[in-house]
Design a protein around this motif. Structure first.
Motif, PDB file in Angstrom:
ATOM      1  N   THR A 105      -5.541   2.545  -1.495  1.00  0.00           N
ATOM      2  CA  THR A 105      -6.210   2.580  -0.199  1.00  0.00           C
ATOM      3  C   THR A 105      -6.867   3.938   0.010  1.00  0.00           C
ATOM      4  O   THR A 105      -6.567   4.904  -0.689  1.00  0.00           O
ATOM      5  N   ALA A 127       0.837  -1.205   0.000  1.00  0.00           N
ATOM      6  CA  ALA A 127       0.000   0.000   0.000  1.00  0.00           C
ATOM      7  C   ALA A 127       0.871   1.255   0.000  1.00  0.00           C
ATOM      8  O   ALA A 127       0.608   2.200  -0.742  1.00  0.00           O
ATOM      9  N   ILE A 184      -9.064  -0.857   1.869  1.00  0.00           N
ATOM     10  CA  ILE A 184      -8.939  -1.192   0.451  1.00  0.00           C
ATOM     11  C   ILE A 184     -10.325  -1.555  -0.059  1.00  0.00           C
ATOM     12  O   ILE A 184     -11.004  -2.401   0.537  1.00  0.00           O
TER      13      ILE A 184
END
Length: 131
Positions: free
Chosen positions: A31, A24, A41
């Motif tokens: 995200t 991420a 997410i």
């Protein structure tokens, strides 16, 4: 649409939460933050990422992803509905499972791409449980 925490996404992808956080942070997984500031997410984004991740896996993992009960927790990555029958695809870590079931069963379970589900395998039958 269902969203997943980093920990939930990691479990569905078969990796550690630290690995999911690094992905991420590097921008590999999109995200967003909720009202409490938790990083989430989107289910559809996670489904797409899990398919891409499985395509790029080079077979380094030798560990089995099945339990004694042959349950494959994962994320729904595809649904094809016919008039009577349906095809549901689940990505469970590095494993892609496809089940043929009735359209009615898919509708009763409320299955959608991006949602968590478990494929259970018995002999040549695959059953889908909604989480």
């Amino acid at each position: 649409m269902q969203s997943y925490t980093i920990g939930q996404a990691a479990r569905l992808l078969g990796v550690s939460p630290d690995t999911a956080r690094r992905w991420a942070d590097a921008g590999r997984m999109a995200t967003h933050r909720d009202e409490a500031g938790r990083r989430l997410i989107d289910g559809r984004d996670l489904a797409a990422f899990s398919v891409e991740l499985a395509k790029t896996a080079d077979g380094e993992e030798d560990a089995s992803y099945t339990s004694v009960r042959n349950a494959f927790p994962g994320i729904v990555t595809g649904i094809k509905l016919g008039d009577v029958a349906a095809q549901v695809e689940i990505q469970a870590g590095p494993h892609r499972l496809v089940s043929l079931l009735t359209r009615e069963a898919v509708e009763e379970l409320g299955l959608e791409v991006g949602m968590e589900a478990t494929a259970r395998v018995k002999s040549t039958n695959v059953h889908i449980d909604r989480v």
